[in-house]
Design a protein around this motif. Sequence first.
Motif, PDB file in Angstrom:
ATOM      1  N   MET A   1     -21.521 -37.787  23.887  1.00 21.49           N
ATOM      2  CA  MET A   1     -21.996 -38.390  22.659  1.00 21.49           C
ATOM      3  C   MET A   1     -20.923 -38.830  21.795  1.00 21.49           C
ATOM      4  SD  MET A   1     -24.804 -36.920  19.972  1.00 21.49           S
ATOM      5  CE  MET A   1     -25.579 -36.012  20.962  1.00 21.49           C
ATOM      6  N   ASN A  19     -27.916 -47.744  14.951  1.00 13.96           N
ATOM      7  CA  ASN A  19     -26.886 -48.937  15.118  1.00 13.96           C
ATOM      8  C   ASN A  19     -27.693 -49.871  14.302  1.00 13.96           C
ATOM      9  OD1 ASN A  19     -25.750 -51.402  16.371  1.00 13.96           O
ATOM     10  ND2 ASN A  19     -24.268 -49.732  16.635  1.00 13.96           N
ATOM     11  N   ARG A  71     -15.434 -51.041  16.689  1.00  9.60           N
ATOM     12  CA  ARG A  71     -15.632 -50.059  17.957  1.00  9.60           C
ATOM     13  C   ARG A  71     -15.067 -50.976  19.056  1.00  9.60           C
ATOM     14  NH1 ARG A  71     -19.853 -49.208  21.362  1.00  9.60           N
ATOM     15  NH2 ARG A  71     -21.024 -50.151  19.937  1.00  9.60           N
ATOM     16  N   THR A  73     -15.996 -52.063  22.586  1.00 14.85           N
ATOM     17  CA  THR A  73     -17.264 -51.729  23.497  1.00 14.85           C
ATOM     18  C   THR A  73     -16.825 -51.444  25.014  1.00 14.85           C
ATOM     19  OG1 THR A  73     -17.508 -54.058  23.591  1.00 14.85           O
ATOM     20  CG2 THR A  73     -18.715 -53.101  22.002  1.00 14.85           C
ATOM     21  N   SER A  74     -15.400 -51.674  25.208  1.00 13.73           N
ATOM     22  CA  SER A  74     -15.062 -51.258  26.547  1.00 13.73           C
ATOM     23  C   SER A  74     -14.893 -49.929  26.926  1.00 13.73           C
ATOM     24  CB  SER A  74     -14.119 -52.401  27.023  1.00 13.73           C
ATOM     25  OG  SER A  74     -12.833 -51.740  26.540  1.00 13.73           O
ATOM     26  N   ASP A  76     -16.024 -47.544  24.043  1.00 16.10           N
ATOM     27  CA  ASP A  76     -16.737 -46.854  22.963  1.00 16.10           C
ATOM     28  C   ASP A  76     -15.982 -45.960  22.011  1.00 16.10           C
ATOM     29  OD1 ASP A  76     -19.170 -47.850  23.780  1.00 16.10           O
ATOM     30  OD2 ASP A  76     -19.700 -45.816  25.022  1.00 16.10           O
ATOM     31  N   PRO A 101     -13.080 -46.403  29.859  1.00 15.20           N
ATOM     32  CA  PRO A 101     -13.169 -45.061  28.945  1.00 15.20           C
ATOM     33  C   PRO A 101     -12.133 -44.063  29.361  1.00 15.20           C
ATOM     34  CG  PRO A 101     -15.252 -45.935  29.340  1.00 15.20           C
ATOM     35  CD  PRO A 101     -14.673 -46.716  30.423  1.00 15.20           C
ATOM     36  N   SER A 109     -18.291 -47.080  37.636  1.00 15.67           N
ATOM     37  CA  SER A 109     -17.646 -45.777  36.879  1.00 15.67           C
ATOM     38  C   SER A 109     -17.248 -44.915  37.807  1.00 15.67           C
ATOM     39  CB  SER A 109     -18.565 -45.221  35.725  1.00 15.67           C
ATOM     40  OG  SER A 109     -19.882 -45.186  36.258  1.00 15.67           O
TER      41      SER A 109
ATOM     42  N   GLY B 277     -28.482 -46.672  21.822  1.00  7.77           N
ATOM     43  CA  GLY B 277     -28.872 -47.778  20.478  1.00  7.77           C
ATOM     44  C   GLY B 277     -27.664 -48.379  19.993  1.00  7.77           C
ATOM     45  N   TYR B 278     -26.866 -48.862  21.094  1.00  4.74           N
ATOM     46  CA  TYR B 278     -25.509 -49.406  20.534  1.00  4.74           C
ATOM     47  C   TYR B 278     -24.914 -50.367  21.759  1.00  4.74           C
ATOM     48  CZ  TYR B 278     -23.451 -45.243  22.584  1.00  4.74           C
ATOM     49  OH  TYR B 278     -22.990 -44.000  23.374  1.00  4.74           O
ATOM     50  N   ASN B 279     -24.410 -51.470  21.416  1.00  2.00           N
ATOM     51  CA  ASN B 279     -23.589 -52.367  22.523  1.00  2.00           C
ATOM     52  C   ASN B 279     -22.621 -51.581  23.014  1.00  2.00           C
ATOM     53  OD1 ASN B 279     -25.567 -54.037  21.342  1.00  2.00           O
ATOM     54  ND2 ASN B 279     -23.945 -55.566  21.039  1.00  2.00           N
ATOM     55  N   SER B 280     -22.697 -51.618  24.587  1.00  2.00           N
ATOM     56  CA  SER B 280     -21.395 -50.940  25.140  1.00  2.00           C
ATOM     57  C   SER B 280     -21.247 -51.545  26.629  1.00  2.00           C
ATOM     58  CB  SER B 280     -21.584 -49.598  25.265  1.00  2.00           C
ATOM     59  OG  SER B 280     -20.560 -48.854  25.999  1.00  2.00           O
ATOM     60  N   PHE B 281     -19.977 -51.556  27.044  1.00  2.00           N
ATOM     61  CA  PHE B 281     -19.694 -51.886  28.516  1.00  2.00           C
ATOM     62  C   PHE B 281     -19.222 -50.828  29.283  1.00  2.00           C
ATOM     63  CE2 PHE B 281     -19.971 -55.894  26.045  1.00  2.00           C
ATOM     64  CZ  PHE B 281     -20.514 -56.773  26.906  1.00  2.00           C
ATOM     65  N   THR B 282     -19.332 -49.585  28.976  1.00  2.00           N
ATOM     66  CA  THR B 282     -18.697 -48.612  29.609  1.00  2.00           C
ATOM     67  C   THR B 282     -19.265 -47.984  30.705  1.00  2.00           C
ATOM     68  OG1 THR B 282     -20.016 -47.238  27.998  1.00  2.00           O
ATOM     69  CG2 THR B 282     -17.802 -47.863  27.418  1.00  2.00           C
ATOM     70  N   GLN B 283     -20.558 -48.680  31.273  1.00  5.92           N
ATOM     71  CA  GLN B 283     -21.224 -48.049  32.369  1.00  5.92           C
ATOM     72  C   GLN B 283     -21.676 -46.452  32.154  1.00  5.92           C
ATOM     73  OE1 GLN B 283     -19.580 -49.763  36.134  1.00  5.92           O
ATOM     74  NE2 GLN B 283     -21.160 -51.240  35.829  1.00  5.92           N
ATOM     75  N   ARG B 284     -21.747 -45.822  31.113  1.00  2.00           N
ATOM     76  CA  ARG B 284     -22.241 -44.527  30.874  1.00  2.00           C
ATOM     77  C   ARG B 284     -22.913 -44.706  29.480  1.00  2.00           C
ATOM     78  NH1 ARG B 284     -16.425 -42.454  31.683  1.00  2.00           N
ATOM     79  NH2 ARG B 284     -16.727 -44.574  32.720  1.00  2.00           N
ATOM     80  N   GLY B 286     -24.908 -41.789  26.286  1.00  2.00           N
ATOM     81  CA  GLY B 286     -24.842 -40.651  25.549  1.00  2.00           C
ATOM     82  C   GLY B 286     -25.718 -39.308  26.329  1.00  2.00           C
ATOM     83  N   TYR B 287     -25.104 -38.197  26.284  1.00  2.00           N
ATOM     84  CA  TYR B 287     -26.098 -37.205  26.680  1.00  2.00           C
ATOM     85  C   TYR B 287     -27.380 -36.922  26.172  1.00  2.00           C
ATOM     86  CZ  TYR B 287     -26.315 -32.885  29.413  1.00  2.00           C
ATOM     87  OH  TYR B 287     -26.697 -31.976  30.503  1.00  2.00           O
ATOM     88  N   ASP B 288     -27.307 -37.264  24.788  1.00  2.00           N
ATOM     89  CA  ASP B 288     -28.551 -36.784  24.234  1.00  2.00           C
ATOM     90  C   ASP B 288     -29.799 -37.905  24.637  1.00  2.00           C
ATOM     91  OD1 ASP B 288     -26.827 -39.349  23.185  1.00  2.00           O
ATOM     92  OD2 ASP B 288     -28.431 -39.319  21.438  1.00  2.00           O
ATOM     93  N   GLY B 314     -25.030 -44.795  34.352  1.00  2.05           N
ATOM     94  CA  GLY B 314     -25.544 -45.818  33.468  1.00  2.05           C
ATOM     95  C   GLY B 314     -25.018 -47.327  34.012  1.00  2.05           C
TER      96      GLY B 314
END
Lengths: 116, 393
Positions: A1, A19, A71, A73-74, A76, A101, A109, B277-284, B286-288, B314
């Motif tokens: 998180m 967000n 932030r 986004t690639s 986080d 990341p 990933s 709940g947020y934009n991301s391209f990380t392919q993972r 949050g643990y929550d 993800g």
Amino acid sequence: MLVINCPYCGERDQSEFSNGGEAHVARPKNPETLDDKKWSEYVFIRLNPKGIFNERWVHTHGCRKWFNAIRNTSTDEILKVYKLNEEPPSIGEFDTTLKTPSGEPDLGSGNFTVKK
Amino acid sequence: MWRSPEPKKSYDIIIIGGGGHGLGTAYYLAKEHKLKNIAVIEKGWLGSGNTGRNTTIIRSNYLWNESVYLYDHALKIWENLSNELNYNVMFSQRGVLNLAHNEHDVKEIKRRMSANRLNGIDSKWINTQEIKKLVPIMNTDNLRYPVLGASYQPRGGVARHDAVAWGFAMRADEMGVDIIQNCEVKNIITKSGKVTGVETDKGIISGEKVGVVASGHSSILAKTAGIKLPLQSRPLQALVSEPIKPVINTVVMSNAVHAYVSQSDKGELVIGAGTDGYNSFTQRGGYDVIEDTVRAIVELYPIFGKMKMLRQWGGIVDICPDASPIISKCEINGLYFNCGWGTGGFKATPGSANVFAYTIANDDPHPINAPFNLNRFVTGKLIDEHGAAAVAH
């Protein structure tokens, strides 16, 4: 998180926050003069960059105050947090090269089998 | 299985994205529209994006007519897909349950079920006793949000995700489609309002028509052609458990507590979590988010309490404001988009590919995908499926 540094409360878990999407979207000054296409852009179109993103957060389960963040986004990674009445930092301040990341290959990933 | 050719200098049609939707599009372009000189360009390996990352649930119990036509078009193709491709996509019509946990759920689900029945979809309402019969391991009453009933679509089910990509790839390849893997499209090249090709890792490939089927990265590619799409890219997670003996022979989804589960043929529980709940391209993610889902799963199925989870991952999904996809032409001639599937695109794979191929071949949408145009965000004729989409958008 993610851990987010609320400008009012300090570092907290992301699950305390909500967000609010892209920051600095100004409501058009004279909406009655806009055609449907322009209005549609204001209502529905938001930036969705891979990389540096200027976004809003609200500390829902804390001080309930809104603030802005930069932030990547690639990855986080949260690069900067600033209050609503502060000037947005210029994007040029930040490294814009696309990363993953944990520095793994950018396809899949944790996948190390693909060679370009 | 399929060739891995070097890209030619030019193609009549270039499809960006080698997932199920993209490969299927190439297959139908070659098969139904008898077109030649087609390439599918994929940045990783086939099905490495969301085709390989979803929970493979198939159903067509959406609320609005437009959606039902689209998703049931897909479901009808699914029913004969293994035959058509002569490749087992392991489509298993084990039924899909959508649970109601409160008064509002009951009303909403019954409304949707009634709309479904008017459209000839096999949805029906079943009560708690009937649910107990179908899924004996479910805890229906001793939990915070008791199970009050469910909608049940017996024709729904699951399929093997990789097999769908591979099946379409093999048959498309046999008809002469060039499938180019490990080649990322960086830019869409346009000239005076018309698409002329794409810029890739392997140089410029020119094309008369370009179809973008790149899920989470669709808006990034669109931007290179000056098109703004109303999409936001977010991580969507899923996880699988250690394999166990058969305990659940249907698919159970719950929007309210956010838990959905089915059991794979290997015996693993396949569990879908929510979007971050947020934009991301990380392919993972949050643990929550996983924790929330697992908490709900354990309360609904106490016997899963001591199971171990094996893997979690993800995918980056492209969320559309009305939770419906975009299958559309755009302002640029020869450029087409099939995107915005958000959290539920797998079920539509063959139907989406079929109508998208029609759209590209005829430069005009098929009646089924005509309502899913980009212009709906200007006219306001949205197709709001937030209720029927399993994962909250």
